[in-house]
Motif scaffolding. Structure first.
Motif, PDB file in Angstrom:
ATOM      1  N   LEU A  12       0.909  -1.379  -0.007  1.00 57.66           N
ATOM      2  CA  LEU A  12       0.610   0.349  -0.095  1.00 57.66           C
ATOM      3  C   LEU A  12       1.474   1.256   0.111  1.00 57.66           C
ATOM      4  CD1 LEU A  12      -3.049  -0.048   2.301  1.00 57.66           C
ATOM      5  CD2 LEU A  12      -3.250  -0.362   0.011  1.00 57.66           C
ATOM      6  N   TRP A  13       1.956   1.033   0.541  1.00 58.05           N
ATOM      7  CA  TRP A  13       3.078   1.928   0.704  1.00 58.05           C
ATOM      8  C   TRP A  13       3.647   2.671  -0.943  1.00 58.05           C
ATOM      9  CZ3 TRP A  13       3.018   6.408   3.804  1.00 58.05           C
ATOM     10  CH2 TRP A  13       2.431   6.561   4.836  1.00 58.05           C
ATOM     11  N   ILE A  14       4.045   1.057  -1.033  1.00 61.19           N
ATOM     12  CA  ILE A  14       4.415   1.770  -2.304  1.00 61.19           C
ATOM     13  C   ILE A  14       3.364   2.344  -3.803  1.00 61.19           C
ATOM     14  CG2 ILE A  14       5.548   0.416  -4.357  1.00 61.19           C
ATOM     15  CD1 ILE A  14       7.130  -1.680  -2.036  1.00 61.19           C
ATOM     16  N   VAL A  15       2.129   1.738  -3.131  1.00 59.01           N
ATOM     17  CA  VAL A  15       1.228   2.061  -4.471  1.00 59.01           C
ATOM     18  C   VAL A  15       1.150   3.437  -3.801  1.00 59.01           C
ATOM     19  CG1 VAL A  15      -1.870   1.914  -4.092  1.00 59.01           C
ATOM     20  CG2 VAL A  15       0.330  -0.366  -4.905  1.00 59.01           C
ATOM     21  N   THR A  67       7.794  11.078   2.740  1.00 60.97           N
ATOM     22  CA  THR A  67       6.945  10.546   4.159  1.00 60.97           C
ATOM     23  C   THR A  67       7.447   9.312   4.283  1.00 60.97           C
ATOM     24  OG1 THR A  67       5.246  12.481   4.889  1.00 60.97           O
ATOM     25  CG2 THR A  67       5.345   9.937   6.062  1.00 60.97           C
ATOM     26  N   ILE A  68       7.177   8.834   2.942  1.00 61.32           N
ATOM     27  CA  ILE A  68       7.110   7.413   2.966  1.00 61.32           C
ATOM     28  C   ILE A  68       9.043   6.930   2.974  1.00 61.32           C
ATOM     29  CG2 ILE A  68       7.145   5.959   0.488  1.00 61.32           C
ATOM     30  CD1 ILE A  68       4.725   7.330  -0.764  1.00 61.32           C
ATOM     31  N   PRO A  69       9.761   7.228   2.342  1.00 59.24           N
ATOM     32  CA  PRO A  69      11.057   6.780   3.083  1.00 59.24           C
ATOM     33  C   PRO A  69      11.214   7.127   4.520  1.00 59.24           C
ATOM     34  CG  PRO A  69      11.536   8.743   1.153  1.00 59.24           C
ATOM     35  CD  PRO A  69      10.278   8.806   1.732  1.00 59.24           C
ATOM     36  N   PHE A  70      10.562   7.686   5.229  1.00 58.43           N
ATOM     37  CA  PHE A  70      11.156   7.208   6.034  1.00 58.43           C
ATOM     38  C   PHE A  70       9.828   6.236   6.760  1.00 58.43           C
ATOM     39  CE2 PHE A  70      12.491  11.989   6.182  1.00 58.43           C
ATOM     40  CZ  PHE A  70      13.381  11.514   6.524  1.00 58.43           C
ATOM     41  N   VAL A  71       8.738   6.531   6.741  1.00 57.11           N
ATOM     42  CA  VAL A  71       7.913   5.190   7.306  1.00 57.11           C
ATOM     43  C   VAL A  71       8.774   3.348   7.116  1.00 57.11           C
ATOM     44  CG1 VAL A  71       5.756   4.406   7.315  1.00 57.11           C
ATOM     45  CG2 VAL A  71       5.942   7.203   7.394  1.00 57.11           C
ATOM     46  N   LEU A  72       8.799   3.509   5.841  1.00 55.63           N
ATOM     47  CA  LEU A  72       9.403   2.194   4.893  1.00 55.63           C
ATOM     48  C   LEU A  72      11.362   1.623   6.053  1.00 55.63           C
ATOM     49  CD1 LEU A  72       7.557   1.646   1.612  1.00 55.63           C
ATOM     50  CD2 LEU A  72       6.882   0.483   3.991  1.00 55.63           C
ATOM     51  N   TRP A  74      13.553   3.538   4.907  1.00 54.03           N
ATOM     52  CA  TRP A  74      14.696   3.336   3.640  1.00 54.03           C
ATOM     53  C   TRP A  74      15.258   4.360   4.335  1.00 54.03           C
ATOM     54  CZ3 TRP A  74      10.386   4.444  -0.884  1.00 54.03           C
ATOM     55  CH2 TRP A  74      10.072   3.643  -0.827  1.00 54.03           C
ATOM     56  N   ILE A  75      15.081   5.934   4.772  1.00 58.03           N
ATOM     57  CA  ILE A  75      15.644   6.495   5.634  1.00 58.03           C
ATOM     58  C   ILE A  75      16.194   6.609   7.095  1.00 58.03           C
ATOM     59  CG2 ILE A  75      16.428   8.841   6.240  1.00 58.03           C
ATOM     60  CD1 ILE A  75      15.392   9.769   4.000  1.00 58.03           C
ATOM     61  N   PRO A  76      16.886   5.558   8.067  1.00 59.73           N
ATOM     62  CA  PRO A  76      17.413   5.165   9.190  1.00 59.73           C
ATOM     63  C   PRO A  76      15.907   6.276  10.171  1.00 59.73           C
ATOM     64  CG  PRO A  76      19.170   5.941   8.743  1.00 59.73           C
ATOM     65  CD  PRO A  76      18.471   5.823   7.649  1.00 59.73           C
ATOM     66  N   PRO A  77      15.427   5.140  10.743  1.00 66.99           N
ATOM     67  CA  PRO A  77      14.435   6.069  11.527  1.00 66.99           C
ATOM     68  C   PRO A  77      14.993   7.223  13.000  1.00 66.99           C
ATOM     69  CG  PRO A  77      14.170   3.560  11.998  1.00 66.99           C
ATOM     70  CD  PRO A  77      15.221   4.350  11.399  1.00 66.99           C
ATOM     71  N   GLN A  78      14.062   8.091  13.228  1.00 66.65           N
ATOM     72  CA  GLN A  78      14.717   9.154  14.391  1.00 66.65           C
ATOM     73  C   GLN A  78      14.445   8.205  15.835  1.00 66.65           C
ATOM     74  OE1 GLN A  78      13.411  12.603  14.290  1.00 66.65           O
ATOM     75  NE2 GLN A  78      13.586  12.956  12.025  1.00 66.65           N
ATOM     76  N   LEU A  90       1.726   6.281  12.523  1.00 63.08           N
ATOM     77  CA  LEU A  90      -0.174   7.057  12.104  1.00 63.08           C
ATOM     78  C   LEU A  90       0.127   8.136  12.071  1.00 63.08           C
ATOM     79  CD1 LEU A  90      -3.138   6.250  12.768  1.00 63.08           C
ATOM     80  CD2 LEU A  90      -2.817   6.419  15.271  1.00 63.08           C
ATOM     81  N   GLY A  91       0.374   9.478  13.098  1.00 65.46           N
ATOM     82  CA  GLY A  91       0.416  10.308  13.165  1.00 65.46           C
ATOM     83  C   GLY A  91       0.718  11.375  11.224  1.00 65.46           C
ATOM     84  N   SER A  92       1.907  10.604  10.284  1.00 64.58           N
ATOM     85  CA  SER A  92       2.230  11.021   9.099  1.00 64.58           C
ATOM     86  C   SER A  92       0.559  10.849   8.109  1.00 64.58           C
ATOM     87  CB  SER A  92       3.469   9.908   8.531  1.00 64.58           C
ATOM     88  OG  SER A  92       4.388  10.051   9.536  1.00 64.58           O
ATOM     89  N   VAL A  93       0.441   9.176   8.386  1.00 59.48           N
ATOM     90  CA  VAL A  93      -0.574   8.567   7.977  1.00 59.48           C
ATOM     91  C   VAL A  93      -1.909   9.213   7.728  1.00 59.48           C
ATOM     92  CG1 VAL A  93      -2.681   7.041   7.387  1.00 59.48           C
ATOM     93  CG2 VAL A  93       0.070   6.429   7.513  1.00 59.48           C
ATOM     94  N   GLY A  94      -2.176   9.739   9.603  1.00 60.93           N
ATOM     95  CA  GLY A  94      -3.406  10.900   9.795  1.00 60.93           C
ATOM     96  C   GLY A  94      -2.977  12.075   8.760  1.00 60.93           C
ATOM     97  N   LEU A  95      -1.947  12.973   8.933  1.00 69.85           N
ATOM     98  CA  LEU A  95      -2.213  14.200   8.257  1.00 69.85           C
ATOM     99  C   LEU A  95      -2.043  13.920   6.714  1.00 69.85           C
ATOM    100  CD1 LEU A  95      -0.982  17.274   9.032  1.00 69.85           C
ATOM    101  CD2 LEU A  95       1.149  16.816   8.999  1.00 69.85           C
ATOM    102  N   LEU A  96      -1.487  13.247   6.325  1.00 68.81           N
ATOM    103  CA  LEU A  96      -1.841  12.536   4.525  1.00 68.81           C
ATOM    104  C   LEU A  96      -3.288  13.111   4.376  1.00 68.81           C
ATOM    105  CD1 LEU A  96       1.480  10.811   3.933  1.00 68.81           C
ATOM    106  CD2 LEU A  96       1.254  13.402   2.981  1.00 68.81           C
ATOM    107  N   TRP A  97      -3.969  11.950   4.848  1.00 68.63           N
ATOM    108  CA  TRP A  97      -4.797  11.453   4.842  1.00 68.63           C
ATOM    109  C   TRP A  97      -6.166  12.797   5.087  1.00 68.63           C
ATOM    110  CZ3 TRP A  97      -9.589  12.227   7.127  1.00 68.63           C
ATOM    111  CH2 TRP A  97     -10.457  11.185   6.660  1.00 68.63           C
ATOM    112  N   LEU A  98      -5.866  14.028   5.710  1.00 69.49           N
ATOM    113  CA  LEU A  98      -6.550  14.939   5.330  1.00 69.49           C
ATOM    114  C   LEU A  98      -6.531  16.028   4.678  1.00 69.49           C
ATOM    115  CD1 LEU A  98      -6.523  16.112   9.693  1.00 69.49           C
ATOM    116  CD2 LEU A  98      -8.302  15.008   8.327  1.00 69.49           C
TER     117      LEU A  98
END
Length: 179
Positions: A12-15, A67-72, A74-78, A90-98
């Motif tokens: 789903l993230w890739i799509v 956002t996608i590289p951070f969530v998946l 691909w970039i080391p997470p903080q 969840l926060g990223s998806v919520g913000l993008l969703w809105l």
């Protein structure tokens, strides 16, 4: 947690990444056209303009691409703990969703039916832009459901209460022994 949400998450993230990339290109094409109208164009009396909602969709798609590289990862997470990664997702998806929802709704209210002008390339560009915006929003809705399940189903001992520990590592359980 059932393995189905885990199996669907990365695809789903890739799509979404593909839809966001296509939406970025289409919105740039639309902005380029409206800000550089050819001489004699009947749209807006031949005067250059831009649609604010197209800019909003462009920003939404660029935010998704960023956002996608951070969530998946691909970039080391903080964040170091798994719950922080789940809450970040969840926060990223919520913000993008809105953002995507507002872009979809407003663009659909401005251009509810473009069937009358389907013979023109710019009309087809608008139709494609709205289609990919709605498809991206549907992907974000699925990702939101998966993210909520991941946060709500955080790993915990089977005997622990059904609640999410939002902050800090799990505390060791102290059992009292009756004598």
């Amino acid at each position: 947690m059932s393995p189905l949400p885990v199996i669907l998450r990365v695809p789903l993230w890739i799509v979404l990444w593909v839809f966001a990339g296509i939406l970025t290109i289409i919105t740039i094409v639309r902005l380029s056209y409206t800000t550089h109208l050819p001489p004699g164009d009947t749209l807006n009396g031949g005067r250059d303009f831009f649609d604010p909602i197209v800019v909003e969709l462009l920003v939404s798609s660029i935010l998704a691409l960023g956002t996608i590289p951070f969530v998946l990862r691909w970039i080391p997470p903080q964040f170091s703990s798994q719950s922080s990664n789940n809450v970040f997702e969840l926060g990223s998806v919520g913000l993008l969703w809105l953002f995507w929802l507002s872009g979809c709704v407003v663009s659909t209210s401005i251009w509810p039916d473009l069937s009358f002008c389907a013979q023109f390339a710019q009309c087809r560009t608008l139709s494609a832009m709205m289609a990919f915006a709605w498809l991206g929003w549907v992907a974000l809705t699925g990702l939101g459901v998966i993210a909520i399940l991941a946060v709500a189903h955080k790993a915990r001992a089977p005997s622990s209460p059904m609640m999410v520990e939002w902050a800090g590592p799990p505390r060791p359980r102290v059992d009292t022994v009756s004598v």
